[in-house]
Write a protein that holds these residues in place. Structure first.
Motif, mmCIF file in Angstrom:
data_model
loop_
_atom_site.group_PDB
_atom_site.id
_atom_site.type_symbol
_atom_site.label_atom_id
_atom_site.label_comp_id
_atom_site.label_asym_id
_atom_site.label_seq_id
_atom_site.Cartn_x
_atom_site.Cartn_y
_atom_site.Cartn_z
ATOM 1 N N VAL A 34 0.871 -1.171 0.000
ATOM 2 C CA VAL A 34 0.000 0.000 0.000
ATOM 3 C C VAL A 34 0.909 1.221 0.000
ATOM 4 O O VAL A 34 1.716 1.410 0.914
ATOM 5 N N VAL A 35 0.805 2.013 -1.056
ATOM 6 C CA VAL A 35 1.647 3.183 -1.259
ATOM 7 C C VAL A 35 0.860 4.394 -0.772
ATOM 8 O O VAL A 35 -0.156 4.761 -1.365
ATOM 9 N N ALA A 36 1.316 5.021 0.309
ATOM 10 C CA ALA A 36 0.535 6.085 0.936
ATOM 11 C C ALA A 36 1.334 7.378 1.068
ATOM 12 O O ALA A 36 2.512 7.362 1.418
ATOM 13 N N ALA A 37 0.677 8.485 0.771
ATOM 14 C CA ALA A 37 1.218 9.839 0.948
ATOM 15 C C ALA A 37 0.115 10.806 0.537
ATOM 16 O O ALA A 37 -0.998 10.388 0.186
ATOM 17 N N LYS A 38 0.411 12.089 0.549
ATOM 18 C CA LYS A 38 -0.597 13.090 0.179
ATOM 19 C C LYS A 38 -0.744 13.244 -1.332
ATOM 20 O O LYS A 38 -1.822 13.493 -1.838
ATOM 21 N N SER A 39 0.362 13.121 -2.057
ATOM 22 C CA SER A 39 0.369 13.489 -3.474
ATOM 23 C C SER A 39 -0.196 12.396 -4.366
ATOM 24 O O SER A 39 0.215 11.242 -4.302
ATOM 25 N N THR A 40 -1.153 12.769 -5.207
ATOM 26 C CA THR A 40 -1.715 11.867 -6.211
ATOM 27 C C THR A 40 -1.659 12.548 -7.569
ATOM 28 O O THR A 40 -1.420 13.757 -7.667
ATOM 29 N N GLN A 57 6.718 15.247 -9.755
ATOM 30 C CA GLN A 57 5.905 14.459 -10.681
ATOM 31 C C GLN A 57 5.754 13.001 -10.222
ATOM 32 O O GLN A 57 4.879 12.280 -10.694
ATOM 33 N N SER A 58 6.616 12.593 -9.325
ATOM 34 C CA SER A 58 6.502 11.248 -8.753
ATOM 35 C C SER A 58 5.512 11.308 -7.600
ATOM 36 O O SER A 58 5.707 12.041 -6.626
ATOM 37 N N THR A 59 4.424 10.555 -7.718
ATOM 38 C CA THR A 59 3.361 10.549 -6.706
ATOM 39 C C THR A 59 3.032 9.105 -6.345
ATOM 40 O O THR A 59 3.535 8.162 -6.974
ATOM 41 N N ILE A 60 2.137 8.922 -5.394
ATOM 42 C CA ILE A 60 1.761 7.548 -5.060
ATOM 43 C C ILE A 60 1.070 6.876 -6.240
ATOM 44 O O ILE A 60 1.146 5.652 -6.404
ATOM 45 N N VAL A 79 -3.202 9.851 2.024
ATOM 46 C CA VAL A 79 -3.304 10.033 3.472
ATOM 47 C C VAL A 79 -2.624 11.337 3.867
ATOM 48 O O VAL A 79 -1.623 11.744 3.271
ATOM 49 N N ASP A 80 -3.182 12.000 4.859
ATOM 50 C CA ASP A 80 -2.562 13.173 5.470
ATOM 51 C C ASP A 80 -2.228 12.779 6.901
ATOM 52 O O ASP A 80 -3.121 12.654 7.743
ATOM 53 N N VAL A 81 -0.953 12.555 7.175
ATOM 54 C CA VAL A 81 -0.569 12.025 8.486
ATOM 55 C C VAL A 81 -0.806 13.023 9.616
ATOM 56 O O VAL A 81 -0.741 12.666 10.797
ATOM 57 N N ARG A 82 -1.085 14.282 9.280
ATOM 58 C CA ARG A 82 -1.399 15.277 10.317
ATOM 59 C C ARG A 82 -2.819 15.093 10.854
ATOM 60 O O ARG A 82 -3.178 15.679 11.874
#
Length: 313
Positions: A34-40, A57-60, A79-82
């Motif tokens: 599961v690739v998680a971060a804010k950027s899509t 330009q590299s996003t999940i 996901v927003d870890v905040r």
């Protein structure tokens, strides 16, 4: 979908996190990732593909596509870890899709290196919310799932060994990153106290600077700076080796990628990791680190547990 092993990599859109996600998915003992971060983004829109792995330009979305096109299994979840509710939704969605969770890698991070005087309070708040607080919330959300299948879950934290030189010139940043290492030490003790001998949490940090979005800007200004950089593959190789090791041998350790690969895996030649072939990147971390234990380490005195007999907040 019921998967054999599932890893959640938080902060996986570029740089180290991207490399870790890809290598976990494509290893011989690979994971559904599961690739998680804010950027899509719209991953199908990129041509040529993939984009620069250290660029915005590299996003999940693009990392998911990279893994799938290479034959691995991956799902991108924003996901927003905040935001703890966002974190819980991400973890729950991962388990809904794959049926389980075996590994958590927390790579999300906010950075600002400056003196206390030159670190605005809002920047301090951002770093604390992304670094220690984001980690704490993600660990809390993931722990019940990591314990479900025979108490064999693993957690990898991107945070440093604890030593005083690390605080210099970046106190606000160090407060958060060292706090993450404190969580590693403390949760490892919880596992031991609870008899969870097959669970482990380990921190790992680069011994030499690694190619990333931040170093990309540096090398664009001065290409010679690349001689002091290593490829992110050294970091993912160390993480894979930690995950393959017995839990009891890595629980609570604050490791450096190069040092772990040398001491526990037997690697002696690190030349393949140099960004510029034939160079020897400068080590940024001490060769010897302090022992954090004390003579009275096992003397806890009268233990207090605020969770017993009290209403949860």
């Amino acid at each position: 979908m019921n998967a054999s092993k599932v890893a959640l990599v938080v902060g996986a859109s570029r740089g180290i996190g991207r490399q870790v996600a890809i290598d976990l998915a494509l290893a011989k003992d690979g994971y559904c990732v599961v690739v998680a971060a804010k950027s899509t983004s719209d991953a199908a829109a990129y041509s040529p593909f993939p984009p620069n792995p250290n660029s915005p330009q590299s996003t999940i979305s693009t990392v998911e596509r990279e893994i799938r096109e290479a034959g691995g299994e991956a799902t991108a979840i924003a996901v927003d870890v905040r935001d703890f509710e966002s974190v819980k939704r991400c973890v729950d969605k991962a388990v809904e899709i794959y049926g389980r969770l075996d590994v958590l890698v927390y790579n999300s991070g906010a950075i600002w290196w400056a003196s206390v005087e030159d670190t605005p309070y809002k920047r301090f708040q951002l770093m604390q919310s992304v670094n220690p607080q984001g980690l704490y919330g993600t660990v809390q959300a993931a722990l019940p799932h990591l314990k479900k299948h025979g108490n064999t879950g693993r957690i990898i934290v991107v945070s440093p060994p604890i030593y005083s030189r690390f605080f210099r010139g970046k106190t606000a940043y160090a407060m958060g990153k060292v706090g993450m290492s404190v969580l590693t030490k403390g949760l490892a003790m919880d596992f031991e106290r609870q008899g969870l001998t097959n669970m482990a949490i380990t921190s790992v940090w680069p011994a030499a600077a690694i190619e990333s979005g931040a170093t990309r800007k540096m090398t664009e200004k001065n290409p010679k700076e690349a001689e002091d950089l290593r490829k992110a593959t050294i970091f993912s190789d160390a993480i894979l080796a930690i995950l393959r090791a017995p839990a009891s041998s890595v629980n609570g350790r604050l490791e450096l990628d190069e040092d772990y690969l040398r001491s526990d895996v037997g690697v002696t030649d690190f030349s393949k990791y140099s960004v510029v072939p034939g160079t020897s990147p400068r080590r940024i971390m001490p060769a010897q680190l302090p022992d954090l234990t004390v003579k009275e380490q096992d003397d806890e005195g009268k233990r207090m547990n605020s969770a017993e007999g009290r209403a949860k907040l």
